[in-house]
Design a protein around this motif. Structure first.
Motif, PDB file in Angstrom:
ATOM      1  N   GLY A 420      16.129   5.088   5.750  1.00 16.26           N
ATOM      2  CA  GLY A 420      17.095   4.601   4.672  1.00 16.26           C
ATOM      3  C   GLY A 420      16.344   4.216   3.583  1.00 16.26           C
ATOM      4  N   GLY A 421      14.957   4.601   3.514  1.00 17.63           N
ATOM      5  CA  GLY A 421      14.086   4.117   2.147  1.00 17.63           C
ATOM      6  C   GLY A 421      13.872   5.140   1.358  1.00 17.63           C
ATOM      7  N   SER A 422      13.281   4.802   0.228  1.00 16.90           N
ATOM      8  CA  SER A 422      12.834   6.057  -0.726  1.00 16.90           C
ATOM      9  C   SER A 422      11.253   5.605  -1.263  1.00 16.90           C
ATOM     10  CB  SER A 422      13.758   6.364  -1.702  1.00 16.90           C
ATOM     11  OG  SER A 422      13.307   6.968  -2.658  1.00 16.90           O
ATOM     12  N   VAL A 423      10.367   6.241  -1.236  1.00 15.11           N
ATOM     13  CA  VAL A 423       9.138   5.802  -1.669  1.00 15.11           C
ATOM     14  C   VAL A 423       9.080   6.222  -3.081  1.00 15.11           C
ATOM     15  CG1 VAL A 423       6.487   6.182  -1.492  1.00 15.11           C
ATOM     16  CG2 VAL A 423       7.912   6.007   0.660  1.00 15.11           C
ATOM     17  N   SER A 424       8.843   5.410  -3.756  1.00 19.31           N
ATOM     18  CA  SER A 424       8.738   5.642  -5.380  1.00 19.31           C
ATOM     19  C   SER A 424       7.460   5.565  -6.116  1.00 19.31           C
ATOM     20  CB  SER A 424       9.780   4.782  -6.098  1.00 19.31           C
ATOM     21  OG  SER A 424       9.476   3.397  -6.087  1.00 19.31           O
ATOM     22  N   VAL A 425       6.388   5.011  -5.244  1.00 19.19           N
ATOM     23  CA  VAL A 425       5.124   4.500  -5.918  1.00 19.19           C
ATOM     24  C   VAL A 425       4.268   4.917  -4.670  1.00 19.19           C
ATOM     25  CG1 VAL A 425       3.285   2.995  -6.993  1.00 19.19           C
ATOM     26  CG2 VAL A 425       5.823   3.163  -7.567  1.00 19.19           C
ATOM     27  N   LEU A 426       3.305   5.513  -4.698  1.00 17.19           N
ATOM     28  CA  LEU A 426       2.127   5.543  -3.758  1.00 17.19           C
ATOM     29  C   LEU A 426       0.862   5.193  -4.211  1.00 17.19           C
ATOM     30  CD1 LEU A 426       2.783   8.993  -1.905  1.00 17.19           C
ATOM     31  CD2 LEU A 426       2.657   6.843  -1.035  1.00 17.19           C
ATOM     32  N   GLY A 427      -0.128   4.682  -3.611  1.00 15.88           N
ATOM     33  CA  GLY A 427      -1.610   4.246  -4.188  1.00 15.88           C
ATOM     34  C   GLY A 427      -2.207   3.426  -3.088  1.00 15.88           C
ATOM     35  N   ASN A 428      -3.323   2.718  -3.624  1.00 18.91           N
ATOM     36  CA  ASN A 428      -4.001   1.973  -2.835  1.00 18.91           C
ATOM     37  C   ASN A 428      -3.750   0.659  -2.996  1.00 18.91           C
ATOM     38  OD1 ASN A 428      -5.266   4.426  -2.087  1.00 18.91           O
ATOM     39  ND2 ASN A 428      -6.773   4.378  -3.915  1.00 18.91           N
ATOM     40  N   GLY A 429      -4.135  -0.320  -1.969  1.00 18.96           N
ATOM     41  CA  GLY A 429      -3.886  -1.893  -1.835  1.00 18.96           C
ATOM     42  C   GLY A 429      -4.786  -2.212  -2.803  1.00 18.96           C
ATOM     43  N   PRO A 430      -4.828  -3.605  -3.081  1.00 19.29           N
ATOM     44  CA  PRO A 430      -5.590  -4.429  -4.091  1.00 19.29           C
ATOM     45  C   PRO A 430      -7.189  -4.410  -3.275  1.00 19.29           C
ATOM     46  CG  PRO A 430      -4.375  -5.891  -2.946  1.00 19.29           C
ATOM     47  CD  PRO A 430      -3.811  -4.536  -2.554  1.00 19.29           C
ATOM     48  N   ARG A 431      -7.129  -4.213  -1.970  1.00 24.35           N
ATOM     49  CA  ARG A 431      -8.409  -4.047  -1.463  1.00 24.35           C
ATOM     50  C   ARG A 431      -8.617  -3.171  -0.136  1.00 24.35           C
ATOM     51  NH1 ARG A 431      -6.176  -8.995  -0.063  1.00 24.35           N
ATOM     52  NH2 ARG A 431      -6.041  -9.470   2.261  1.00 24.35           N
ATOM     53  N   PHE A 432      -9.493  -2.691   0.483  1.00 23.61           N
ATOM     54  CA  PHE A 432      -9.352  -1.803   1.599  1.00 23.61           C
ATOM     55  C   PHE A 432      -9.992  -2.747   2.858  1.00 23.61           C
ATOM     56  CE2 PHE A 432     -10.396   1.753  -1.167  1.00 23.61           C
ATOM     57  CZ  PHE A 432      -9.066   1.975  -1.410  1.00 23.61           C
ATOM     58  N   GLY A 433      -9.703  -2.376   4.174  1.00 25.59           N
ATOM     59  CA  GLY A 433      -9.960  -2.843   5.524  1.00 25.59           C
ATOM     60  C   GLY A 433      -8.990  -4.052   5.828  1.00 25.59           C
ATOM     61  N   MET A 434      -7.786  -3.978   5.326  1.00 22.62           N
ATOM     62  CA  MET A 434      -6.710  -4.761   5.754  1.00 22.62           C
ATOM     63  C   MET A 434      -6.665  -4.401   7.432  1.00 22.62           C
ATOM     64  SD  MET A 434      -4.108  -5.532   2.906  1.00 22.62           S
ATOM     65  CE  MET A 434      -3.302  -6.568   3.663  1.00 22.62           C
ATOM     66  N   ALA A 435      -6.434  -5.752   8.093  1.00 27.55           N
ATOM     67  CA  ALA A 435      -6.200  -5.493   9.389  1.00 27.55           C
ATOM     68  C   ALA A 435      -4.731  -5.195   9.948  1.00 27.55           C
ATOM     69  CB  ALA A 435      -6.672  -6.783  10.200  1.00 27.55           C
ATOM     70  N   LYS A 436      -4.022  -5.979   9.069  1.00 27.89           N
ATOM     71  CA  LYS A 436      -2.468  -6.087   9.363  1.00 27.89           C
ATOM     72  C   LYS A 436      -1.728  -5.941   8.205  1.00 27.89           C
ATOM     73  CE  LYS A 436      -2.534  -9.263  13.257  1.00 27.89           C
ATOM     74  NZ  LYS A 436      -1.920 -10.717  14.004  1.00 27.89           N
ATOM     75  N   THR A 437      -0.559  -5.111   8.453  1.00 30.70           N
ATOM     76  CA  THR A 437       0.346  -4.681   7.214  1.00 30.70           C
ATOM     77  C   THR A 437       1.103  -6.079   6.859  1.00 30.70           C
ATOM     78  OG1 THR A 437       0.697  -2.603   8.330  1.00 30.70           O
ATOM     79  CG2 THR A 437       2.110  -3.456   6.797  1.00 30.70           C
ATOM     80  N   GLU A 438       1.417  -5.928   5.439  1.00 26.44           N
ATOM     81  CA  GLU A 438       2.094  -7.140   4.743  1.00 26.44           C
ATOM     82  C   GLU A 438       3.262  -6.245   3.922  1.00 26.44           C
ATOM     83  OE1 GLU A 438       0.681 -10.943   2.552  1.00 26.44           O
ATOM     84  OE2 GLU A 438       0.233  -9.179   1.496  1.00 26.44           O
ATOM     85  N   ILE A 439       4.487  -6.780   4.011  1.00 26.93           N
ATOM     86  CA  ILE A 439       5.451  -6.112   3.214  1.00 26.93           C
ATOM     87  C   ILE A 439       5.921  -7.468   2.287  1.00 26.93           C
ATOM     88  CG2 ILE A 439       7.766  -5.516   3.216  1.00 26.93           C
ATOM     89  CD1 ILE A 439       7.524  -4.199   5.870  1.00 26.93           C
ATOM     90  N   LYS A 481      -4.725  -1.704   9.340  1.00 23.22           N
ATOM     91  CA  LYS A 481      -4.962  -0.885  10.460  1.00 23.22           C
ATOM     92  C   LYS A 481      -4.042  -0.871  11.890  1.00 23.22           C
ATOM     93  CE  LYS A 481      -9.676  -1.479   9.445  1.00 23.22           C
ATOM     94  NZ  LYS A 481     -11.230  -2.395   9.991  1.00 23.22           N
ATOM     95  N   ASP A 482      -2.939  -1.906  11.605  1.00 28.08           N
ATOM     96  CA  ASP A 482      -1.999  -1.904  12.825  1.00 28.08           C
ATOM     97  C   ASP A 482      -1.216  -0.792  12.634  1.00 28.08           C
ATOM     98  OD1 ASP A 482      -1.139  -2.820  10.279  1.00 28.08           O
ATOM     99  OD2 ASP A 482       0.134  -4.281  10.963  1.00 28.08           O
ATOM    100  N   ILE A 483      -1.204  -0.221  11.772  1.00 28.85           N
ATOM    101  CA  ILE A 483      -0.284   1.036  11.260  1.00 28.85           C
ATOM    102  C   ILE A 483      -1.213   2.235  11.365  1.00 28.85           C
ATOM    103  CG2 ILE A 483       1.482   2.424   9.888  1.00 28.85           C
ATOM    104  CD1 ILE A 483       2.744  -0.431   9.463  1.00 28.85           C
ATOM    105  N   LEU A 484      -2.200   2.196  10.409  1.00 32.89           N
ATOM    106  CA  LEU A 484      -2.990   3.491  10.216  1.00 32.89           C
ATOM    107  C   LEU A 484      -3.875   3.549  11.082  1.00 32.89           C
ATOM    108  CD1 LEU A 484      -3.317   3.017   6.053  1.00 32.89           C
ATOM    109  CD2 LEU A 484      -1.588   4.530   7.405  1.00 32.89           C
ATOM    110  N   GLY A 485      -4.378   2.712  11.983  1.00 30.95           N
ATOM    111  CA  GLY A 485      -5.654   2.989  12.555  1.00 30.95           C
ATOM    112  C   GLY A 485      -6.829   2.425  11.954  1.00 30.95           C
TER     113      GLY A 485
END
Length: 520
Positions: A420-439, A481-485
């Motif tokens: 039920g969502g809609s992605v309006s912006v795609l990009g990269n996080g402020p840093r790479f190598g994050m272990a867990k997803t944050e909302i 990485k918990d979602i993307l591997g």
């Protein structure tokens, strides 16, 4: 004093006449003497006027004039009996009666007003500066991108909404007989064609409107409003905003398919047109002039779903001809809008032909009701970047890759759409190598939904409130990485590759005739 003893003036003694004249000048006449003098003067004027023949018929008697008790003692009387001197408009009321002038405001009030005006004028620069700071520091209407390189942390790009349209088919008396939803899933071509039964129940039945056909009929006296309402109701069923609405009658269809006519259709069963011509079953040619009447034809006892089988036959045959022509002239009209745009784009790639997933309602109304889960599956496949049907109908997402550039898969964005969502912006996080997803969310009421989304995506991270996050979206999701591997997938890149969510189209491929029957 005798006149001979009168005091001497500057040049000697004055005569008795001079003394008397001076005394007369100093004397102040009484009111009765003044009135008598004025009356005598008025009589002389009237007599002179009458002698000259200038006096008209007698008028009303003169109005006596009385001195106002507020008048000064030396104020002159009117020179003509019964006529008062004109008063200033500000000194009379609506009926012409004299009123006392407004008193002058006291000094302290005038000084206070002057100080207040001076203060307001002096505050203008300060207020302007404060407003500038508020606007410049606001996150409303903007999103932050700290890089222009798609491979760098902080890169972000707006997602182009998937183009959508609704085509309404009319019969000879301008009654709608068919509705078709179109989407362009990828810039290279291809998309979805969904046939919608007109007897489908609307998203919010009420006020005598319980199906799509009724939404049009309620406003049929105003065709433009009726068309827009029907298109809007289709969008609400799919939870997708409709970008364009196209209307086609028999003449419109004839003009549209003429460049590639006749169409070779696989007619499921014989159909008798309004002019008495029978279109046999099986493979048979259909002229441009027969397309509209063929789509509008009906049979006794035929359901809305059965009629849609003929719609699919015509659309698939026509788009195959457009693809084979490989010529912009194969579809008349503009190539950047309307049917010209949608037909040319669809014909360039894989096409999914689908009937809206519905079930018949077991009652006497003959209506259908959508299967919401199947509709969500359908929309997530053919509308990868939907715009909400109305504000708040979908939660909006800023989706950032927190592992490495280009590891967000199309399946993940489709999963968000399915939720039920809609992605309006795609990009990269402020840093790479994050272990867990944050909302991250800015509205405290969205906390429970954020937890549901995190769990549905398979994340094990956290959700948190951040008042400083961009409020143009409901959620900022930084994937870990918990979602993307652990390692990025080189074949699933979306971030930074395009501002339109990618589709499954193979450029230049023959249009696929993938057919799904969603009705029961």
């Amino acid at each position: 004093m005798p006149a001979s003893d009168a005091p001497a003036g500057r040049f000697g003694k004055r005569s008795a006449a001079a003394v008397a004249a001076a005394a007369a000048d100093r004397a102040v006449p009484t009111s009765s003497e003044r009135a008598a003098s004025i009356a005598a003067a008025d009589a002389a004027v009237l007599a002179a006027t009458a002698a000259a023949g200038l006096l008209g018929p007698p008028g009303p008697p003169p109005v006596p004039v009385r001195r106002s008790p507020f008048a000064k003692a030396d104020a002159p009387y009117p020179s003509v009996a019964g006529t008062a001197p004109p008063l200033s408009p500000s000194l009379v009321d609506a009926k012409g009666r004299p009123v006392a002038p407004h008193p002058r405001p006291p000094l302290w009030r005038r000084l206070g007003f002057a100080v207040l005006v001076a203060g307001l004028v002096a505050s203008i620069p300060l207020l302007g500066y404060k407003g500038y700071r508020i606007i410049s520091n606001s996150t409303s209407g903007t999103f932050t991108s700290t890089s222009t390189n798609p491979s760098d942390p902080g890169y972000e790009a707006q997602v182009e909404p998937t183009p959508t349209a609704v085509v309404i088919q009319y019969d000879a008396v301008h009654e709608p007989v068919g509705v078709t939803f179109l989407s362009l899933s990828a810039p290279a071509g291809g998309g979805g064609v969904v046939f919608v039964p007109l007897d489908t129940e609307v998203a919010s039945p009420g006020y005598g409107v319980n199906r799509l056909r009724g939404a049009y009929d309620a406003l049929k006296d105003r065709p433009t409003l009726a068309r827009d309402q029907l298109s809007t109701e289709v969008g609400r069923l799919l939870n997708v905003s409709i970008g364009e609405t196209v209307e086609l009658d028999a003449a419109g269809w004839a003009q549209l398919v003429a460049p590639v006519a006749p169409l070779e259709i696989d007619n499921p069963e014989p159909v008798v047109l309004a002019d008495g011509v029978t279109i046999p079953s099986g493979n048979t040619p259909l002229s441009a002039e027969q397309v509209g009447p063929y789509l509008a034809a009906g049979k006794d006892g035929e359901s809305d779903l059965a009629r849609l089988n003929r719609s699919e036959t015509v659309w698939s045959a026509w788009l195959a001809k457009v693809h084979a022509a490989n010529d912009p002239a194969a579809v008349p009209g503009e190539t950047t809008a309307g049917m010209g745009r949608f037909a040319q784009s669809l014909a360039k790639g894989q096409i999914s032909f689908t009937t809206l997933p519905v079930d018949r309602i077991i009652d006497a109304t003959g209506r259908y009701r959508i299967r919401k889960g199947d509709v969500n599956d359908l929309v997530s496949e053919i509308v990868p970047s939907p715009t909400p049907a109305y504000p708040g109908s979908r939660f909006t997402v800023r989706l950032l890759d927190g592992v490495a550039a280009g590891t967000v898969s199309l399946d993940l964005t489709r999963q968000i759409v399915h939720l039920g969502g809609s992605v309006s912006v795609l990009g990269n996080g402020p840093r790479f190598g994050m272990a867990k997803t944050e909302i991250v969310f800015v509205d405290p009421t969205k906390k429970a939904l954020a937890k549901i989304v995190l769990e549905a995506l398979g994340g094990t991270g956290s959700v948190r409130l951040d008042r400083g996050a961009p409020d143009t979206v409901d959620f900022t999701i930084v994937l870990g990485k918990d979602i993307l591997g652990e390692s990025p997938s080189p074949t699933a890149s979306t971030a930074g590759a395009s501002t339109t969510a990618p589709g499954t189209t193979v450029p230049g491929a023959t249009p696929g005739l993938t057919t799904t029957s969603g009705g029961t």
